[in-house]
Write a protein that holds these residues in place. Structure first.
Motif, PDB file in Angstrom:
ATOM      1  N   ILE A 188       0.840  -1.198   0.000  1.00 18.74           N
ATOM      2  CA  ILE A 188       0.000   0.000   0.000  1.00 18.74           C
ATOM      3  C   ILE A 188       0.876   1.251   0.000  1.00 18.74           C
ATOM      4  N   LYS A 189       1.898   1.252   0.861  1.00 17.51           N
ATOM      5  CA  LYS A 189       2.773   2.420   0.970  1.00 17.51           C
ATOM      6  C   LYS A 189       3.528   2.659  -0.332  1.00 17.51           C
ATOM      7  N   ILE A 190       4.028   1.598  -0.950  1.00 19.32           N
ATOM      8  CA  ILE A 190       4.785   1.736  -2.193  1.00 19.32           C
ATOM      9  C   ILE A 190       3.885   2.210  -3.332  1.00 19.32           C
ATOM     10  N   ALA A 191       2.674   1.647  -3.430  1.00 19.97           N
ATOM     11  CA  ALA A 191       1.755   2.056  -4.494  1.00 19.97           C
ATOM     12  C   ALA A 191       1.415   3.534  -4.381  1.00 19.97           C
ATOM     13  N   ARG A 192       1.169   4.003  -3.162  1.00 24.85           N
ATOM     14  CA  ARG A 192       0.886   5.428  -2.964  1.00 24.85           C
ATOM     15  C   ARG A 192       2.099   6.276  -3.345  1.00 24.85           C
ATOM     16  N   LEU A 193       3.281   5.812  -2.964  1.00 23.45           N
ATOM     17  CA  LEU A 193       4.493   6.564  -3.251  1.00 23.45           C
ATOM     18  C   LEU A 193       4.724   6.702  -4.751  1.00 23.45           C
ATOM     19  N   ILE A 194       4.546   5.608  -5.485  1.00 20.95           N
ATOM     20  CA  ILE A 194       4.744   5.666  -6.933  1.00 20.95           C
ATOM     21  C   ILE A 194       3.682   6.554  -7.567  1.00 20.95           C
ATOM     22  N   GLY A 195       2.455   6.519  -7.025  1.00 25.96           N
ATOM     23  CA  GLY A 195       1.425   7.431  -7.502  1.00 25.96           C
ATOM     24  C   GLY A 195       1.842   8.878  -7.336  1.00 25.96           C
ATOM     25  N   GLU A 196       2.469   9.192  -6.206  1.00 26.46           N
ATOM     26  CA  GLU A 196       2.963  10.550  -5.960  1.00 26.46           C
ATOM     27  C   GLU A 196       4.091  10.907  -6.929  1.00 26.46           C
ATOM     28  N   TRP A 197       5.008   9.968  -7.182  1.00 24.96           N
ATOM     29  CA  TRP A 197       6.100  10.223  -8.131  1.00 24.96           C
ATOM     30  C   TRP A 197       5.552  10.542  -9.515  1.00 24.96           C
ATOM     31  N   CYS A 198       4.580   9.744  -9.958  1.00 24.35           N
ATOM     32  CA  CYS A 198       3.995   9.987 -11.288  1.00 24.35           C
ATOM     33  C   CYS A 198       3.418  11.399 -11.366  1.00 24.35           C
ATOM     34  N   SER A 199       2.683  11.786 -10.337  1.00 22.00           N
ATOM     35  CA  SER A 199       2.067  13.113 -10.333  1.00 22.00           C
ATOM     36  C   SER A 199       3.111  14.217 -10.322  1.00 22.00           C
ATOM     37  N   GLU A 200       4.183  13.986  -9.592  1.00 18.84           N
ATOM     38  CA  GLU A 200       5.234  14.989  -9.479  1.00 18.84           C
ATOM     39  C   GLU A 200       5.836  15.326 -10.838  1.00 18.84           C
ATOM     40  N   TYR A 201       5.850  14.342 -11.748  1.00 23.24           N
ATOM     41  CA  TYR A 201       6.474  14.535 -13.056  1.00 23.24           C
ATOM     42  C   TYR A 201       5.451  14.584 -14.197  1.00 23.24           C
ATOM     43  N   GLY A 202       4.188  14.874 -13.863  1.00 25.56           N
ATOM     44  CA  GLY A 202       3.186  15.120 -14.886  1.00 25.56           C
ATOM     45  C   GLY A 202       2.631  13.899 -15.577  1.00 25.56           C
ATOM     46  N   LEU A 203       2.762  12.728 -14.955  1.00 24.89           N
ATOM     47  CA  LEU A 203       2.223  11.497 -15.531  1.00 24.89           C
ATOM     48  C   LEU A 203       0.898  11.136 -14.868  1.00 24.89           C
ATOM     49  N   SER A 204      -0.035  10.632 -15.642  1.00 29.65           N
ATOM     50  CA  SER A 204      -1.295  10.134 -15.085  1.00 29.65           C
ATOM     51  C   SER A 204      -1.108   8.694 -14.610  1.00 29.65           C
ATOM     52  N   VAL A 205      -1.617   8.395 -13.436  1.00 26.58           N
ATOM     53  CA  VAL A 205      -1.592   7.030 -12.914  1.00 26.58           C
ATOM     54  C   VAL A 205      -2.843   6.312 -13.407  1.00 26.58           C
ATOM     55  N   VAL A 206      -2.672   5.200 -14.106  1.00 25.92           N
ATOM     56  CA  VAL A 206      -3.822   4.416 -14.548  1.00 25.92           C
ATOM     57  C   VAL A 206      -3.833   3.095 -13.794  1.00 25.92           C
ATOM     58  N   SER A 207      -5.002   2.718 -13.284  1.00 26.18           N
ATOM     59  CA  SER A 207      -5.150   1.464 -12.559  1.00 26.18           C
ATOM     60  C   SER A 207      -6.627   1.074 -12.577  1.00 26.18           C
ATOM     61  N   GLY A 208      -6.949  -0.004 -11.871  1.00 27.80           N
ATOM     62  CA  GLY A 208      -8.300  -0.551 -11.968  1.00 27.80           C
ATOM     63  C   GLY A 208      -9.223  -0.254 -10.817  1.00 27.80           C
ATOM     64  N   CYS A 209      -8.788   0.561  -9.851  1.00 27.48           N
ATOM     65  CA  CYS A 209      -9.594   0.974  -8.702  1.00 27.48           C
ATOM     66  C   CYS A 209     -10.030  -0.201  -7.812  1.00 27.48           C
ATOM     67  N   ALA A 210      -9.359  -1.336  -7.952  1.00 27.23           N
ATOM     68  CA  ALA A 210      -9.642  -2.456  -7.060  1.00 27.23           C
ATOM     69  C   ALA A 210      -9.049  -2.177  -5.681  1.00 27.23           C
ATOM     70  N   ARG A 211      -9.530  -2.898  -4.693  1.00 28.62           N
ATOM     71  CA  ARG A 211      -8.974  -2.765  -3.354  1.00 28.62           C
ATOM     72  C   ARG A 211      -7.473  -3.054  -3.385  1.00 28.62           C
ATOM     73  N   GLY A 212      -6.757  -2.542  -2.412  1.00 32.78           N
ATOM     74  CA  GLY A 212      -5.337  -2.845  -2.318  1.00 32.78           C
ATOM     75  C   GLY A 212      -4.481  -1.875  -3.098  1.00 32.78           C
ATOM     76  N   CYS A 213      -3.559  -2.415  -3.890  1.00 29.05           N
ATOM     77  CA  CYS A 213      -2.571  -1.589  -4.594  1.00 29.05           C
ATOM     78  C   CYS A 213      -3.212  -0.607  -5.568  1.00 29.05           C
TER      79      CYS A 213
END
Length: 318
Positions: free
Chosen positions: A82-107
């Motif tokens: 959970i912590k890593i997935a959130r962190l990578i989401g933050e990194w993507c946003s920091e550099y102007g990338l959209s995070v795409v995923s399936g909105c399932a529970r968890g990661c």
């Protein structure tokens, strides 16, 4: 492109598979779009498909579908995942990338939350209609995604969720992405469905290593041994993006500082949005927007009396 305005109305229901999924949020307007291949706004990454994705259905910002990185993993994610997935989401946003995923529970949900908290864009690809709230625990998160990114589906409005549709939607996740990052998953895992689609489409895969004693790290560790990019730091993440020629924006340090200011305001005691506005020297509307982002990201919680506090406020450190 067909455009409509969708109102998330209080106590509005959509019936799917014998269950009621209720929009519990206050009324607000979100743009609905139906885009046919070849029309303005249609994602360039999908143009190469002959018979697939002839029309896509979108709630939110169509522009969020460009420059996407998929961040995926197990529904049974560990706290580490959970912590890593959130962190990578933050990194993507920091550099102007959209995070795409399936909105399932968890990661999946954690990666969306990380992007929202950092003020970036995120895209939820659903195995049902883009106007159907699923899974049921994601009502507030989907609302935030529609406001700050996009909810996407290849299925018509009000199409109910079905198991086979979620397998099919993994191909759309891979097709929209410049890079697919696997955070956690066991073996076997549905995560490999997205990975296999990525391989078929020529989309590179990265993975985050984990403990050899954790079943949730079996899949990423295997992928790394098979040649996937190994992500152990922001530097590794940026290197993978560079090797894939992904166009990165300059880091948005202003958004990070705004978030830190609000968190500092809440560190001492729970505050109302009005009190946050006074502390941060911003108007009440901006205070509410920032609070909603941090709440969606799981960093703050709502207390009684309309006040908000850090998630761990009041806990005694050992």
């Amino acid at each position: 492109m067909r455009l409509m305005s969708l109102i998330f109305a209080k106590h509005s229901f959509i019936e799917t598979i014998g269950k009621s999924y209720m929009y519990k949020e206050i009324p607000q307007v979100v743009l609905q779009s139906e885009i046919v291949k070849g029309e303005a706004g249609y994602p360039h990454k999908l143009m190469g498909f002959d018979r697939e994705f002839e029309k896509i259905y979108i709630q939110g910002d169509v522009g969020a579908l460009e420059k996407c990185v998929a961040v995926i993993g197990s529904r049974k994610a560990t706290p580490y995942g959970i912590k890593i997935a959130r962190l990578i989401g933050e990194w993507c946003s920091e550099y102007g990338l959209s995070v795409v995923s399936g909105c399932a529970r968890g990661c999946d949900q954690a990666s969306h939350e990380g992007a929202l908290a950092a003020g970036g864009k995120t895209v939820a690809v659903l195995g049902c209609g883009a106007d159907v709230i699923y899974p049921s625990n994601a009502q507030r998160l989907l609302r935030a995604i529609a406001q700050q990114g996009a909810i996407v589906s290849e299925y018509d409005w009000q199409t109910p969720p079905a198991k086979y549709r979620f397998v099919q939607r993994n191909r759309l996740i891979a097709a929209l992405s410049e890079l697919v990052i696997v955070v956690e998953a066991s073996i076997p895992s549905g995560t490999f469905s997205t990975v296999n689609h990525a391989n078929d489409l020529g989309v590179s895969v990265a993975a985050v290593p984990g403990s050899i004693f954790s079943s949730m790290s079996l899949a990423p560790n295997r992928l790394i041994s098979d040649g996937a990019y190994c992500i152990t730091s922001k530097k590794d993440f940026l290197t993978a993006c560079a090797l894939e020629n992904i166009d990165l924006d300059e880091p948005n340090n202003i958004l990070v500082e705004e978030q830190n200011n609000l968190l500092r305001a809440l560190r001492a005691m729970p505050l109302t949005p009005e009190e946050v506005a006074r502390y941060c020297k911003i108007n009440i509307q901006e205070a509410v927007i920032r609070i909603n982002k941090l709440e969606a990201a799981g960093k703050i919680v709502r207390h009684s009396g309309g006040k908000f506090a850090l998630l761990d406020y009041g806990k005694v450190e050992e």
